[in-house]
Design an enzyme around this catalytic site. Structure first.
Site, PDB file in Angstrom:
ATOM      1  N   LYS A  64      45.050  52.579  68.151  1.00 22.53           N
ATOM      2  CA  LYS A  64      45.660  53.260  69.296  1.00 22.53           C
ATOM      3  C   LYS A  64      44.981  54.608  69.537  1.00 22.53           C
ATOM      4  O   LYS A  64      44.586  54.944  70.656  1.00 22.53           O
ATOM      5  CB  LYS A  64      47.154  53.487  69.004  1.00 22.53           C
ATOM      6  CG  LYS A  64      47.926  54.115  70.143  1.00 22.53           C
ATOM      7  CD  LYS A  64      49.273  54.664  69.702  1.00 22.53           C
ATOM      8  CE  LYS A  64      50.147  53.616  69.061  1.00 22.53           C
ATOM      9  NZ  LYS A  64      51.549  54.074  68.928  1.00 22.53           N
TER      10      LYS A  64
ATOM     11  N   GLY B 218      56.734  63.117  66.205  1.00 20.91           N
ATOM     12  CA  GLY B 218      57.985  62.364  66.241  1.00 20.91           C
ATOM     13  C   GLY B 218      57.777  60.857  66.264  1.00 20.91           C
ATOM     14  O   GLY B 218      56.674  60.359  66.473  1.00 20.91           O
ATOM     15  N   ASP B 219      58.840  60.141  66.017  1.00 23.36           N
ATOM     16  CA  ASP B 219      58.917  58.679  66.170  1.00 23.36           C
ATOM     17  C   ASP B 219      60.419  58.369  66.158  1.00 23.36           C
ATOM     18  O   ASP B 219      61.230  59.284  66.386  1.00 23.36           O
ATOM     19  CB  ASP B 219      58.172  57.959  65.026  1.00 23.36           C
ATOM     20  CG  ASP B 219      57.963  56.462  65.314  1.00 23.36           C
ATOM     21  OD1 ASP B 219      57.048  56.135  66.070  1.00 23.36           O
ATOM     22  OD2 ASP B 219      58.731  55.619  64.791  1.00 23.36           O
TER      23      ASP B 219
ATOM     24  N   THR C 129      55.133  59.366  76.409  1.00 22.81           N
ATOM     25  CA  THR C 129      55.009  57.952  76.021  1.00 22.81           C
ATOM     26  C   THR C 129      55.551  57.054  77.135  1.00 22.81           C
ATOM     27  O   THR C 129      54.905  56.084  77.553  1.00 22.81           O
ATOM     28  CB  THR C 129      55.735  57.681  74.686  1.00 22.81           C
ATOM     29  OG1 THR C 129      55.313  58.656  73.739  1.00 22.81           O
ATOM     30  CG2 THR C 129      55.421  56.296  74.165  1.00 22.81           C
TER      31      THR C 129
ATOM     32  N   LYS D 269      46.597  61.325  62.378  1.00 28.08           N
ATOM     33  CA  LYS D 269      47.559  61.682  63.425  1.00 28.08           C
ATOM     34  C   LYS D 269      48.525  60.528  63.595  1.00 28.08           C
ATOM     35  O   LYS D 269      48.098  59.376  63.716  1.00 28.08           O
ATOM     36  CB  LYS D 269      46.801  61.917  64.748  1.00 28.08           C
ATOM     37  CG  LYS D 269      47.709  62.338  65.876  1.00 28.08           C
ATOM     38  CD  LYS D 269      47.934  63.814  65.890  1.00 28.08           C
ATOM     39  CE  LYS D 269      49.125  64.250  66.718  1.00 28.08           C
ATOM     40  NZ  LYS D 269      50.430  64.146  65.992  1.00 28.08           N
TER      41      LYS D 269
ATOM     42  N   GLN E  81      48.094  52.668  64.372  1.00 28.97           N
ATOM     43  CA  GLN E  81      47.760  53.997  64.909  1.00 28.97           C
ATOM     44  C   GLN E  81      46.245  54.236  64.920  1.00 28.97           C
ATOM     45  O   GLN E  81      45.731  54.940  65.793  1.00 28.97           O
ATOM     46  CB  GLN E  81      48.474  55.062  64.064  1.00 28.97           C
ATOM     47  CG  GLN E  81      48.681  56.388  64.762  1.00 28.97           C
ATOM     48  CD  GLN E  81      49.888  56.427  65.673  1.00 28.97           C
ATOM     49  OE1 GLN E  81      50.938  55.920  65.335  1.00 28.97           O
ATOM     50  NE2 GLN E  81      49.738  57.016  66.847  1.00 28.97           N
TER      51      GLN E  81
ATOM     52  N   ASN F 194      63.720  58.196  73.271  1.00 24.53           N
ATOM     53  CA  ASN F 194      62.702  58.974  73.992  1.00 24.53           C
ATOM     54  C   ASN F 194      61.835  58.095  74.893  1.00 24.53           C
ATOM     55  O   ASN F 194      61.651  58.396  76.077  1.00 24.53           O
ATOM     56  CB  ASN F 194      61.840  59.734  72.969  1.00 24.53           C
ATOM     57  CG  ASN F 194      60.664  60.429  73.610  1.00 24.53           C
ATOM     58  OD1 ASN F 194      59.577  59.873  73.704  1.00 24.53           O
ATOM     59  ND2 ASN F 194      60.889  61.635  74.097  1.00 24.53           N
TER      60      ASN F 194
ATOM     61  N   LYS G  33      50.730  57.758  59.403  1.00 25.46           N
ATOM     62  CA  LYS G  33      52.154  57.618  59.750  1.00 25.46           C
ATOM     63  C   LYS G  33      52.989  58.007  58.546  1.00 25.46           C
ATOM     64  O   LYS G  33      52.517  57.933  57.411  1.00 25.46           O
ATOM     65  CB  LYS G  33      52.456  56.151  60.098  1.00 25.46           C
ATOM     66  CG  LYS G  33      53.719  55.952  60.904  1.00 25.46           C
ATOM     67  CD  LYS G  33      53.480  56.163  62.381  1.00 25.46           C
ATOM     68  CE  LYS G  33      54.751  56.142  63.188  1.00 25.46           C
ATOM     69  NZ  LYS G  33      54.463  56.117  64.640  1.00 25.46           N
TER      70      LYS G  33
ATOM     71  N   SER H  88      49.889  64.291  72.415  1.00 25.63           N
ATOM     72  CA  SER H  88      49.896  65.065  71.163  1.00 25.63           C
ATOM     73  C   SER H  88      48.512  65.670  70.925  1.00 25.63           C
ATOM     74  O   SER H  88      48.388  66.819  70.493  1.00 25.63           O
ATOM     75  CB  SER H  88      50.255  64.170  69.983  1.00 25.63           C
ATOM     76  OG  SER H  88      51.648  63.998  69.885  1.00 25.63           O
TER      77      SER H  88
END
Ligand code: NDP
Ligand code: 2IT
Length: 444
Positions: free
Chosen positions: A114, A165-166, A209, A90, A111, A240, A126, A376
């Site tokens: 996290k 997204g990123d 976020t 993810k 990630q 964002n 990623k 997410s």
């Protein structure tokens, strides 16, 4: 040589052109030293650190597409599936000209920890591309997204790998990618998160976020005898994360006085006007000069400079390595009491150390910005049960998750005699669960 130093040396030799990846691994492994040293023989025998720092697999592919003039353009696409010991891979997709394998690997590595900190069953991954969505027409963005997904769809799925997204990937890009996945694979599944609300997205994912960053910051301040209310805040970025961090900071009674983008920054002593910022950035996709032109209280400056403004709390929300040692010095000199990272690795290692040595509360990105990926995961849950929850339900779960993350890292730091070191706390708490799952699942 210690096991940690041996592994660090080998990673640098083996992946010489990946400085951001080295930086991320160095930060994590250095703060894991007490945990590794306590289990050195076992972890060495298991080659645990070698397995943790080598992605399960990585894909690199050509992305050809036709621009509005009929010219064929070629970009490079990436997906790094780093570790799926606690759940499907993810993590987001970054679309920015600076993207290369080392950047995607640093993001995928971060990630892992996290996602573990969220307490939800998601592994680390990623992806992205060196495509630049800036200045492209909607048709060009669609052409790129379709071509990108034509290849990516071979490797992802709701139970395998779920991108999101990123930087540069928002609702528009996720929509085009979801459409192409569905067309090729023929299944309607929660293969991406950050989807539009009309086709399986979750309420509050857009805000998550930035809101999550403020929930964690509020808790960190509270547990250290401060109140977010009345604080002056400097935010960097205007995408964002920055927009919704600013909105929530204002809702909690703080005042955000700066935002930035890649060409300049704005100082607005009366407080950033979020509605205007959203209009400029989300609707017009314009520069911050347009914000300043429409707002008499705002000053526009070219280049960098956000961290020179006096503030109590600093929230870097743009990109990696944007808060340097000289910025940390300026923040400390101006009396800043807390830094919480909305972006991934925005603070350099020397700047982080300087802030910590000067008693600035410091919340690392893998904890502070985990609200996005946590929500997410809540979107994945809703897709699995084919239901959608209300905004309030998602937002209250997000709040609970962020408060919990803070206490987990606070406790982990205390357990290893590093009270107040939230960098060590986040790395230790994130690592413990992943290490246990990896060992339990054998050599795979
Ligand atoms: P956006 O694309 O929405 O916004 C990015 C912002 O950062 C823009 O203001 C952009 O300016 C600025 N920026 C990007 N690259 C640079 C650069 N090299 N130098 C200066 N400014 C730059 O992205 P997000 O807000 O989604 O992401 C911001 C950060 O937060 C990233 O580090 C991302 O990895 C992280 N993050 C995002 C999550 C999410 O859910 N979206 C979740 C967790 C972390 P400009 O428009 O001029 O390029
Ligand atoms: O860095 C990140 O955590 C993200 N870009 C969000 C990832 C996700 O899967 O929601």
């Amino acid at each position: 040589m210690s096991y940690v130093d041996e592994v660090l040396e080998r990673i640098i030799a083996k992946n010489p052109a990946e400085p951001e990846f080295h930086q991320a691994v160095k930060e994590v492994l250095s703060s894991l030293r007490p945990v590794i040293e306590a289990n050195e023989e076992k972890y060495r025998k298991e080659a645990l650190l070698e397995r943790l720092t080598e992605p399960d697999r990585q894909f690199k592919f050509r992305v050809p597409w036709v621009d509005d003039k009929g010219q064929v353009q070629v970009n490079t696409g990436y997906r790094v599936q780093f570790n799926n010991s606690i759940g499907p891979y993810k993590g987001g997709l970054r679309l920015h000209p600076s993207v290369n394998l080392g950047i995607i690997k640093f993001l995928g590595f971060e990630q892992i920890f996290k996602n573990s900190l969220t307490g939800l069953p998601i592994g680390g991954g990623k992806g992205g591309s060196d495509f630049d969505p800036k200045g492209k027409s909607d048709r060009e963005v669609m052409a790129f997204c379709q071509s990108f997904m034509t290849e990516l769809c071979k490797y992802i799925g709701a139970d395998t790998d779920v991108p999101a997204g990123d930087i540069g990937t928002g609702a528009r890009e996720i929509g085009y990618m979801f459409g192409q996945f569905k067309k090729i694979r023929g299944t309607y599944e929660g293969v991406l998160t950050g989807k539009g609300l009309s086709y399986g997205g979750s309420l509050a994912r857009t805000e998550a976020t930035g809101y999550g960053l403020l929930y964690l910051t509020e808790e960190m301040l509270k547990c250290n005898g401060h109140d977010i209310k009345g604080k002056t805040v400097c935010v960097s970025g205007s995408g964002n994360v920055a927009i919704y961090a600013t909105q929530k900071a204002h809702q909690l009674g703080a005042k955000v006085v700066t935002v930035s983008d890649s060409t300049g920054w704005v100082y607005d002593p009366e407080g950033i006007d979020v509605a205007l910022l959203k209009e400029v950035k989300e609707v017009k996709r314009a520069r911050l000069t347009e914000y300043a032109a429409a707002r008499p209280s705002a000053e526009y400056h070219e280049g960098r400079g956000v961290w020179t403004i006096k503030c109590d709390v600093a929230l870097p929300c743009a990109t990696q390595n944007e808060l340097l040692l000289e910025d940390a010095k300026a923040l400390v000199a101006n009396g800043c009491i807390a830094v919480a990272e909305g972006a991934n690795m925005p603070t350099t290692l020397d700047a982080t150390e300087y802030l910590q040595q000067n008693n600035v509360l410091f919340a690392p990105g893998k904890a502070a910005n985990a609200g996005g990926v946590a929500t997410s995961a809540l979107e994945m849950s809703q897709n699995s049960e084919r239901l959608s929850w209300t905004f309030e339900e998602v937002d209250s779960k997000l709040q609970g998750i962020m408060v919990n993350i803070f206490h987990n890292l606070d406790d982990a730091a205390k357990r290893y005699g590093k009270e107040g070191d939230y960098v060590a706390g986040a790395n230790i708490a994130g690592f413990e669960k992943v290490a246990e799952a990896m060992i339990a699942q054998g050599v795979v």
